[in-house]
Design an enzyme around this catalytic site. Sequence first.
Site, short mmCIF file in Angstrom:
data_model
loop_
_atom_site.label_atom_id
_atom_site.label_comp_id
_atom_site.label_asym_id
_atom_site.label_seq_id
_atom_site.Cartn_x
_atom_site.Cartn_y
_atom_site.Cartn_z
N LYS A 83 -10.95 -3.10 -3.23
CA LYS A 83 -11.45 -1.54 -3.37
C LYS A 83 -10.82 -0.59 -3.14
O LYS A 83 -11.45 0.45 -3.91
CB LYS A 83 -12.04 -0.95 -1.24
CG LYS A 83 -13.45 -2.15 -1.38
CD LYS A 83 -13.65 -1.46 0.16
CE LYS A 83 -13.37 -2.77 0.88
NZ LYS A 83 -12.76 -2.90 2.16
N LYS A 114 -5.11 -9.08 -5.92
CA LYS A 114 -6.18 -9.58 -5.66
C LYS A 114 -7.17 -8.48 -5.49
O LYS A 114 -6.32 -7.21 -6.28
CB LYS A 114 -5.71 -9.76 -3.83
CG LYS A 114 -6.03 -8.18 -2.92
CD LYS A 114 -6.11 -8.31 -1.81
CE LYS A 114 -6.58 -7.47 -1.08
NZ LYS A 114 -7.49 -7.17 -1.18
N LYS A 157 0.87 -1.22 -0.32
CA LYS A 157 0.35 0.21 -0.10
C LYS A 157 0.97 0.92 -0.21
O LYS A 157 0.63 2.34 -0.78
CB LYS A 157 -0.86 0.12 1.31
CG LYS A 157 -2.09 -1.08 1.30
CD LYS A 157 -3.05 -0.98 2.06
CE LYS A 157 -4.52 -1.65 1.61
NZ LYS A 157 -5.29 -1.63 1.87
P1 ATP Z 1 -9.06 -2.00 0.68
O1 ATP Z 1 -8.44 -2.18 -0.92
O2 ATP Z 1 -9.34 -0.50 1.05
O3 ATP Z 1 -7.63 -2.42 1.53
P2 ATP Z 1 -10.16 -4.22 0.69
O4 ATP Z 1 -10.59 -4.96 -0.59
O5 ATP Z 1 -9.32 -4.93 0.95
O6 ATP Z 1 -9.93 -2.89 0.58
P3 ATP Z 1 -10.48 -4.83 3.61
O7 ATP Z 1 -12.25 -3.68 3.63
O8 ATP Z 1 -9.35 -4.52 3.38
O9 ATP Z 1 -11.35 -4.48 2.05
O10 ATP Z 1 -11.15 -6.30 3.19
C1 ATP Z 1 -12.23 -6.33 4.23
C2 ATP Z 1 -12.55 -8.36 4.62
O11 ATP Z 1 -12.58 -9.03 3.09
C3 ATP Z 1 -10.96 -8.76 4.96
O12 ATP Z 1 -11.61 -10.20 5.22
C4 ATP Z 1 -10.49 -9.65 4.02
O13 ATP Z 1 -9.52 -10.41 3.96
C5 ATP Z 1 -11.16 -9.81 2.91
N1 ATP Z 1 -10.81 -9.46 1.46
C6 ATP Z 1 -10.59 -8.24 0.60
N2 ATP Z 1 -9.95 -8.38 -0.77
C7 ATP Z 1 -10.52 -10.43 -0.55
C8 ATP Z 1 -10.13 -10.92 -1.68
N3 ATP Z 1 -9.80 -9.99 -3.26
N4 ATP Z 1 -10.39 -11.88 -1.93
C9 ATP Z 1 -11.07 -12.27 -0.72
N5 ATP Z 1 -11.11 -11.45 0.45
C10 ATP Z 1 -11.14 -10.51 0.49
MG MG Z 2 -7.58 -4.44 2.91
#
Ligand code: ATP
Ligand code: MG
Length: 344
Positions: A209, A206, A114
């Site tokens: 968001k 991955k 990040k």
């Molecule tokens: P950001 O990019 O802001 O970190 P994010 O998409 O990673 O957002 P988080 O809020 O950090 O979302 O994660 C929320 C939950 O979703 C966590 O349990 C994380 O492990 C899960 N998660 C996030 N992205 C994935 C993915 N691509 N596949 C499976 N689980 C995910």
């Molecule tokens: Mg995340």
Amino acid sequence: MGFKQLVFSGVQPTGNLHLGNYLGAIVKFVALQERYDCIYCVVDLHAITVWQDPAELRRNIREVTAAFIACGIDPKRHIVFNQSQVAEHAELAWVFNCVARLGWLNRMTQFKEKAGKDRENASIGLYDYPVLMAADILVYRATHVPVGEDQKQHLELSRDIAQKFNNDYAESIAARGFGDAFFPLPEPLIQGPATRVMSLRDGTKKMSKSDPSDYSRINLSDDAEAIAQKVRKAKTDPEPLPSEEKGLENRPEADNLVGIYAALADQGKSAVLAEFGGGQFSTFKTALVDLAVAKLSPITTEMKRIVADAAYIDAVLADGSARAQKIAAETMGPVKDIVGLIRR
Ligand code: ATP
Ligand code: MG
């Protein structure tokens, strides 16, 4: 010492919830409600480790809350709240800052990803993120934490912090009547077919968001047309789909789309390939669109309905925060005693 079984997990209000959040985390949150007491948190203090526009942050906090409820989390039987309303998270994080070691944090890959190349310019909060996460879990002395694969390393750090606190303060913990451990070592629950959903644009990254390309993910708020466009444009390779799982090796994009289908259909990848193997991607993609729309559109509709009622959402968060805070205070008071801080 036995700890009461309790589930805790959080989602950041950093933007649109996507299929990775849904399949990797929220589906599990919903299932665990039947067997455990659960606390599900909108982790707004984590979100501000990178810049958030204030009006957008407020909107996102409500939207994630609405998504939790729309997906089937019951805020009455369990606890749904936003992190910043329970000050004990930040308070325990400070104590843990003094327990965690710099060397441990330097190994965290999420920070490296990040912060990118301009590490000097990253916020201290982004670096300290995993310590706050340990406090989120341990302020409830939670025993089980459902997360996606990407959070595994942070969970291990939470266990290291709990262990070191228990060791460093062993004498004081025993003297206060807490036996040989004040904190449980929280167990990650990382199972199922979609623990790591990948970007639709790049099968080695991955789904996130915070990915600048909206075409990289399917959002829970996307309508049928948007889902169809994104799946149609999803990156693939020129080969037809294999008939067996082994044939997905070294084909990250094919593996990802098959994995998404399998998770949505509640099937194994081999069953999906038995149906679509040997065929063209276009046929498979059409079936994937139909399946994704069928599964997600009821959630999208329900989310829209709930989001329209901000007063209801704020009431859910206020009620959840009050109930969460009661539990958190029961941890934070003894922590102060154990550490040797004087309290009223
Ligand atoms: P950001 O990019 O802001 O970190 P994010 O998409 O990673 O957002 P988080 O809020 O950090 O979302 O994660 C929320 C939950 O979703 C966590 O349990 C994380 O492990 C899960 N998660 C996030 N992205 C994935 C993915 N691509 N596949 C499976 N689980 C995910
Ligand atoms: Mg995340």
